[in-house]
Design an enzyme around this catalytic site. Structure first.
Site, PDB file in Angstrom:
ATOM      1  N   HIS A 193     -24.678  20.547  18.936  1.00  0.00           N
ATOM      2  CA  HIS A 193     -25.176  19.361  19.640  1.00  0.00           C
ATOM      3  C   HIS A 193     -26.133  19.877  20.714  1.00  0.00           C
ATOM      4  O   HIS A 193     -25.767  20.051  21.875  1.00  0.00           O
ATOM      5  CB  HIS A 193     -24.016  18.582  20.261  1.00  0.00           C
ATOM      6  N   THR A 232     -22.266  22.765  12.032  1.00  0.00           N
ATOM      7  CA  THR A 232     -21.428  21.676  11.541  1.00  0.00           C
ATOM      8  C   THR A 232     -21.776  20.282  12.046  1.00  0.00           C
ATOM      9  O   THR A 232     -21.373  19.296  11.420  1.00  0.00           O
ATOM     10  CB  THR A 232     -19.959  21.955  11.918  1.00  0.00           C
ATOM     11  N   GLU A 233     -22.531  20.154  13.172  1.00  0.00           N
ATOM     12  CA  GLU A 233     -22.712  18.816  13.753  1.00  0.00           C
ATOM     13  C   GLU A 233     -24.077  18.684  14.440  1.00  0.00           C
ATOM     14  O   GLU A 233     -24.197  18.123  15.528  1.00  0.00           O
ATOM     15  CB  GLU A 233     -21.594  18.521  14.768  1.00  0.00           C
ATOM     16  N   LEU A 234     -25.115  19.141  13.800  1.00  0.00           N
ATOM     17  CA  LEU A 234     -26.427  19.239  14.437  1.00  0.00           C
ATOM     18  C   LEU A 234     -27.011  17.882  14.827  1.00  0.00           C
ATOM     19  O   LEU A 234     -27.077  16.960  14.011  1.00  0.00           O
ATOM     20  CB  LEU A 234     -27.397  19.952  13.492  1.00  0.00           C
TER      21      LEU A 234
END
EC number: 3.2.1.8
Length: 392
Positions: free
Chosen positions: A258, A287-289
């Site tokens: 993030h 995993t959570e761009l």
């Protein structure tokens, strides 16, 4: 009554949490269907990633997924791997004691399999996403009850989805050095109930139930440059080294990514961090761009340029590392971004954030083009990535 059918909500009756999680939730698993032919288009992000042995994907917001065919079409064209945004979290699956609700998770998995896509599991042990009844058990002062709860929860999920999940986020966001706990661990209900050994225990429980799934430690705030992030990276590396020394069955490290516009990004620092993790024999996933654009101008064109440039620099650095396997965005579509909703992430001017690859009209943005170019320009580490994918 227990509803029947391939996508069901199992109401398991009253009784102990152990019964809710270990008994009938496993008894009649939903059929998820065979793995279909790949759905992604030749000009999409997954196609560009696959050439270099990478996979691109997205978190799936279940409400948008169900209501908007355009979102599903986007995921079919662009993605080779998916993850549930919330549908596999503890509070979503077992919101009340005695209820096991896997409808949304099952639905997402069937979609992924029909489209020939991989699937990640997110997340088993987290300090958030706990239903109140489970929080009460963890706060009861009984380590045996807490361990039973963990065993039943992880076991229920791992057994239900055995053979269909490429990698599980076993523990999520577990390091906060400022909490002054042993090993830099975050002060969480799990730590209070079970002590530092809860991390090792969770990984062993997953491997006992689904040895074919890669086991991931997923962490946030370790990508950019700040003194407090340097401290976090050091704590993460010490934790990983200790786990491996103790023989904990961990396979991968997940970097949430993030990214935020109000912190500097230093390629050398991140490259060194990735190299140290890879040197331990672990694979790495992004995993959570997404990109928090609060520090960029209100002007859309200028803001989009800033977002695209930060993502490009990050991905070019990441792709230099052969141990990196997957890149998942935390959704594809700007209007659904958590960055516009979460109070600490909102822009001061009140404008919606633009940190995802597609805008409100489902158009490809400069961020999409930067990501596509980064995939295409990445070094070819296919052989190394094949070896790491096979390493369980």
């Amino acid at each position: 009554m227990i509803p029947h059918g391939p996508s069901r909500r199992a109401v398991l009756g009253s009784g102990a949490a152990a019964v809710a999680l270990s008994g009938r939730a496993e008894a009649a698993p939903s059929p998820f269907g065979p793995l279909g032919n790949p759905s992604w288009s030749a000009d999409g992000l997954q196609a560009a990633a696959a050439v270099k042995g990478l996979a691109f994907g997205s978190a799936v917001p279940i409400t948008r997924f169900r209501q908007d065919r355009r979102w599903r079409s986007l995921a079919e064209r662009e993605c080779g791997i998916l993850v549930c945004e919330n549908a596999m979290k503890f509070s979503s699956v077992v919101p009340r004691e005695g209820v096991f609700d896997s409808v949304a998770a099952d639905e997402t998995l069937r979609f992924a399999r029909a489209n020939g896509q991989r699937m990640r599991g997110h997340c088993l042990i987290w300090h958030e996403g706990l239903p109140p009844w489970a929080e009460a058990i963890l706060a009861s002062g009984s380590a045996s009850r807490a361990e039973t709860l963990m065993r039943q929860w992880i076991g229920a999920m791992a057994r239900r989805y055995r053979g269909t999940i490429e990698a599980w986020d076993v523990v999520n966001e577990i390091v906060v050095p400022a909490d002054h706990r042993p090993g830099g661990l975050r002060a969480t209900p799990w730590l209070a109930a079970l002590g530092p050994g809860y991390v090792d225990l969770a990984f062993q429980m997953l491997k006992d139930e689904d040895p074919g799934a890669s086991a991931v430690y997923n962490e946030n705030d370790c990508e950019q440059k700040a003194d407090w992030i340097d401290e976090r990276r050091s704590a993460i590396l010490r934790l990983l080294e200790g786990m491996l020394k103790r023989g904990v069955p961990i396979n991968r490290f997940g970097i949430q990514a993030h990214l935020t516009s109000n912190l500097p990004f230093d390629e050398t620092t991140l490259r060194k961090f990735l190299r140290e993790i890879a040197g331990m024999g672990l694979a790495i996933e992004i995993t959570e761009l997404d990109i928090d654009d609060r520090a960029f101008p209100a002007d859309v064109a200028a803001r989009d340029r800033g977002v695209a440039d930060l993502a490009r620099r990050f991905l070019e650095t990441v792709f230099d590392e052969p141990a990196v396997l997957n890149v998942l965005a935390w959704d594809l579509y700007d209007p659904d971004s958590w960055l516009s909703i979460y109070p600490a992430r909102r822009r001061p001017d009140g404008l919606p954030q633009r940190g995802l690859p597609f805008d409100a009209e489902y158009r490809r943005k400069p961020l999409w083009h930067a990501m596509h170019a980064a995939f295409r320009g990445a070094p070819d580490h296919r052989a190394a990535r094949r070896r790491l994918r096979a390493k369980i």
